[in-house]
Motif scaffolding. Structure first.
Motif, short mmCIF file in Angstrom:
data_model
loop_
_atom_site.label_atom_id
_atom_site.label_comp_id
_atom_site.label_asym_id
_atom_site.label_seq_id
_atom_site.Cartn_x
_atom_site.Cartn_y
_atom_site.Cartn_z
N SER A 1 0.83 -1.21 0.00
CA SER A 1 0.00 0.00 0.00
C SER A 1 0.86 1.26 0.00
N ALA A 2 2.01 1.23 0.68
CA ALA A 2 2.91 2.38 0.65
C ALA A 2 3.48 2.57 -0.76
N MET A 3 3.82 1.46 -1.42
CA MET A 3 4.32 1.55 -2.79
C MET A 3 3.25 2.10 -3.73
N PHE A 4 2.00 1.67 -3.54
CA PHE A 4 0.90 2.16 -4.37
C PHE A 4 0.69 3.66 -4.12
N ALA A 5 0.73 4.08 -2.86
CA ALA A 5 0.55 5.50 -2.54
C ALA A 5 1.64 6.34 -3.21
N GLY A 6 2.87 5.84 -3.19
CA GLY A 6 3.96 6.55 -3.86
C GLY A 6 3.76 6.61 -5.36
N ALA A 7 3.31 5.51 -5.95
CA ALA A 7 3.06 5.48 -7.40
C ALA A 7 1.93 6.45 -7.75
N PHE A 8 0.90 6.48 -6.92
CA PHE A 8 -0.23 7.39 -7.15
C PHE A 8 0.23 8.84 -7.10
N ALA A 9 1.08 9.17 -6.11
CA ALA A 9 1.60 10.53 -5.99
C ALA A 9 2.42 10.92 -7.21
N VAL A 10 3.27 10.00 -7.67
CA VAL A 10 4.08 10.28 -8.86
C VAL A 10 3.17 10.53 -10.06
#
Length: 146
Positions: free
Chosen positions: A55-64
């Motif tokens: 979920s942290a990786m997804f949140a980072g991808a979403f922010a990018v």
């Protein structure tokens, strides 16, 4: 040459500011990779003492993606929609800067640059008027009694 702050050029200017924010964020991350402690944390599945989860990786991808969309949509959307997008997403991106707060001097420097950039994007989007509102201002001015 038109001013980069004219209503016709603001989309391009804001798009460049998104690119500037993206490059500063990427460079901050790359810059951290030369620190042995960062490499050790990555190998242990941690970042700033927090576990790196899906979920942290997804949140980072979403922010990018939001950053990239800011760059793209500021140029491609109609002025009214691009303005709204930037007024909503720039403050969200600024808040996202504090999800992984700075831990050392260079991180504070990059975070400050990125926060100022998001502030500039928001301020320019606030200033950016749609063509219709500019026409209405002229129309009202012409109708004013002399």
């Amino acid at each position: 040459m038109p001013s980069p702050f004219s209503d016709e050029q603001l989309g391009k200017t804001i798009s460049l500011l998104w690119l500037f924010a993206i490059l500063n964020t990427i460079f901050r991350d790359i810059h951290q990779l030369v620190v042995a402690q960062t490499i050790e944390e990555i190998l242990a599945g941690q970042m700033n003492g927090n576990p790196v989860t899906e979920s942290a990786m997804f949140a980072g991808a979403f922010a990018v993606e939001l950053f990239l969309l800011g760059m793209l949509l500021s140029r491609l959307l109609k002025q009214k929609h691009a303005r709204l997008f930037n007024l909503v997403v720039a403050p969200l991106a600024a808040l996202g800067t504090f999800i992984a707060p700075p831990t050392d001097l260079d991180d504070y420097f990059f975070a400050t640059v990125v926060l100022v950039t998001f502030g500039a994007i928001f301020a320019l989007a606030l200033k950016w008027r749609t063509s219709a509102s500019a026409i209405n201002r002229v129309t009202y001015a012409e109708k004013a009694p002399s």
